[in-house]
Design a protein around this motif. Structure first.
Motif, PDB file in Angstrom:
ATOM      1  N   ALA A 141     -15.516 -54.438   4.719  1.00 47.80           N
ATOM      2  CA  ALA A 141     -16.749 -54.543   5.506  1.00 47.80           C
ATOM      3  C   ALA A 141     -16.570 -55.540   6.650  1.00 47.80           C
ATOM      4  O   ALA A 141     -17.032 -55.302   7.780  1.00 47.80           O
ATOM      5  CB  ALA A 141     -17.912 -54.966   4.612  1.00 47.80           C
ATOM      6  N   PHE A 142     -15.869 -56.645   6.390  1.00 49.26           N
ATOM      7  CA  PHE A 142     -15.624 -57.634   7.438  1.00 49.26           C
ATOM      8  C   PHE A 142     -14.648 -57.094   8.480  1.00 49.26           C
ATOM      9  O   PHE A 142     -14.750 -57.427   9.663  1.00 49.26           O
ATOM     10  CB  PHE A 142     -15.089 -58.925   6.828  1.00 49.26           C
ATOM     11  N   SER A 149      -9.161 -66.076  13.098  1.00 49.83           N
ATOM     12  CA  SER A 149      -9.852 -66.555  11.906  1.00 49.83           C
ATOM     13  C   SER A 149      -8.905 -67.293  10.975  1.00 49.83           C
ATOM     14  O   SER A 149      -7.931 -66.723  10.462  1.00 49.83           O
ATOM     15  CB  SER A 149     -10.533 -65.419  11.139  1.00 49.83           C
ATOM     16  N   ARG A 150      -9.210 -68.579  10.757  1.00 56.62           N
ATOM     17  CA  ARG A 150      -8.403 -69.370   9.829  1.00 56.62           C
ATOM     18  C   ARG A 150      -8.521 -68.825   8.418  1.00 56.62           C
ATOM     19  O   ARG A 150      -7.519 -68.632   7.725  1.00 56.62           O
ATOM     20  CB  ARG A 150      -8.844 -70.846   9.864  1.00 56.62           C
ATOM     21  N   VAL A 207     -23.205 -70.036   2.252  1.00 55.13           N
ATOM     22  CA  VAL A 207     -22.239 -68.962   2.493  1.00 55.13           C
ATOM     23  C   VAL A 207     -21.073 -69.008   1.522  1.00 55.13           C
ATOM     24  O   VAL A 207     -20.607 -67.974   1.043  1.00 55.13           O
ATOM     25  CB  VAL A 207     -21.733 -69.014   3.948  1.00 55.13           C
ATOM     26  N   VAL A 208     -20.563 -70.195   1.200  1.00 55.05           N
ATOM     27  CA  VAL A 208     -19.402 -70.302   0.311  1.00 55.05           C
ATOM     28  C   VAL A 208     -19.727 -69.714  -1.062  1.00 55.05           C
ATOM     29  O   VAL A 208     -18.924 -68.976  -1.641  1.00 55.05           O
ATOM     30  CB  VAL A 208     -18.941 -71.771   0.198  1.00 55.05           C
ATOM     31  N   ARG A 209     -20.877 -70.041  -1.597  1.00 50.23           N
ATOM     32  CA  ARG A 209     -21.282 -69.458  -2.882  1.00 50.23           C
ATOM     33  C   ARG A 209     -21.355 -67.938  -2.779  1.00 50.23           C
ATOM     34  O   ARG A 209     -20.896 -67.213  -3.663  1.00 50.23           O
ATOM     35  CB  ARG A 209     -22.640 -70.016  -3.316  1.00 50.23           C
ATOM     36  N   GLU A 244     -17.384 -69.746   9.185  1.00 53.35           N
ATOM     37  CA  GLU A 244     -16.141 -70.485   8.946  1.00 53.35           C
ATOM     38  C   GLU A 244     -15.350 -69.943   7.761  1.00 53.35           C
ATOM     39  O   GLU A 244     -14.112 -69.883   7.799  1.00 53.35           O
ATOM     40  CB  GLU A 244     -16.448 -71.975   8.707  1.00 53.35           C
ATOM     41  N   PHE A 245     -16.034 -69.527   6.706  1.00 54.13           N
ATOM     42  CA  PHE A 245     -15.327 -69.166   5.483  1.00 54.13           C
ATOM     43  C   PHE A 245     -15.337 -67.673   5.185  1.00 54.13           C
ATOM     44  O   PHE A 245     -14.996 -67.249   4.086  1.00 54.13           O
ATOM     45  CB  PHE A 245     -15.903 -69.961   4.309  1.00 54.13           C
ATOM     46  N   ILE A 246     -15.728 -66.885   6.166  1.00 57.64           N
ATOM     47  CA  ILE A 246     -15.554 -65.440   6.063  1.00 57.64           C
ATOM     48  C   ILE A 246     -14.565 -65.035   7.163  1.00 57.64           C
ATOM     49  O   ILE A 246     -14.476 -65.707   8.187  1.00 57.64           O
ATOM     50  CB  ILE A 246     -16.888 -64.669   6.187  1.00 57.64           C
TER      51      ILE A 246
END
Length: 272
Positions: A255-256, A172-173, A240-242, A22-24
């Protein structure tokens, strides 16, 4: 193993996928569609499942940023000019997607929630990310906003318009808002943090709306499936957020971008 037990295991797996992605900037909805097809996930309201388990991920962000959220709310009530400016920017960034979503979300779900669309948007999004993170572009244009408090209303509006693109799965949001913010002149880590804060009202509104709209159609089995996915998304997102905030402090999103391009090619091979 009963069918219900198998469904709960699949929901748990999809919840982890949601929390991790969700956050990447790799598209959580795109991954949920692809993985859901792969494991043959069947739910009476699978699209509602996808939206509501996102609530688990966003509550993880609210928990991690609870001190800053409290400061924002208290400062807005006390009419602190800095916090009022930040709140104004969040409202400005929230409105475009709220308006477009309220009008067109049913048509968007009917037209675009398909693996073929995910392939295209993953690939194109990866190319755009590579361009934004190219060394020549980063050296040629220094960001004008290096903290949440220095973001202008025009930059917030640009992020809000970029968020509208995320209604198409695979876009992706987080990717749209982060990259949109960087194009608008917001520093990478600040754009990432602003994306997290913008996710709070956006995803809360989407989850509440979908739950209200389809609550009467959900069976007891669907509710248990959603609860399992919700909890899995919450705890995986905490981690994941951290990790992503630590990552973007030292690295680019290239990389993403390559991951998106590679995944799109692999999925395209199996589809076509």
């Amino acid at each position: 193993m009963s069918d219900m037990e198998l469904q709960l295991i699949k929901a748990f797996f999809l919840g982890i996928v949601e929390g991790v992605t969700e956050f990447i900037p790799v598209s959580s909805t795109g991954h949920l569609i692809l993985v859901g097809k792969w494991i043959d996930f069947q739910s009476t309201e699978s699209k509602t499942f996808e939206v509501v388990i996102q609530l688990g991920a966003i509550l993880a962000v609210i928990w991690l940023f609870r001190d800053r959220v409290f400061k924002l709310l208290k400062g807005s009530i006390d009419r602190d000019p800095v916090e009022l400016s930040f709140m104004r920017n969040l409202v400005i960034a929230f409105l475009p997607a709220a308006v477009i979503g309220a009008i067109f979300i049913s048509q968007i779900k009917a037209l675009f929630f398909h693996p073929g669309v995910v392939v295209v948007t993953l690939f194109l999004g990866g190319l755009i990310m590579l361009w934004v993170e190219s060394p020549s572009r980063r050296q040629g244009k220094k960001p004008s906003a290096v903290s949440l408090e220095t973001i202008s209303w025009k930059q917030a509006l640009a992020v809000g318009c970029a968020q509208c693109l995320a209604m198409v799965p695979g876009t992706s949001r987080s990717g749209s808002t982060i990259i949109g913010g960087m194009i608008a002149g917001i520093e990478r880590k600040t754009a990432t943090e602003f994306s997290f804060f913008l996710a709070m009202p956006t995803m809360l509104a989407a989850a509440v709306y979908d739950t209200y709209k389809h609550a009467g159609e959900l069976s007891q089995a669907d509710i248990w499936v959603i609860v399992v996915g919700f909890l899995a998304a919450f705890f995986s997102a905490l981690f994941v957020v951290r990790a992503i905030l630590a990552f973007v402090s030292r690295h680019t999103y290239r990389a993403f971008a390559w991951y998106r391009i590679g995944l799109s090619l692999v999925v395209a091979y199996f589809i076509f």
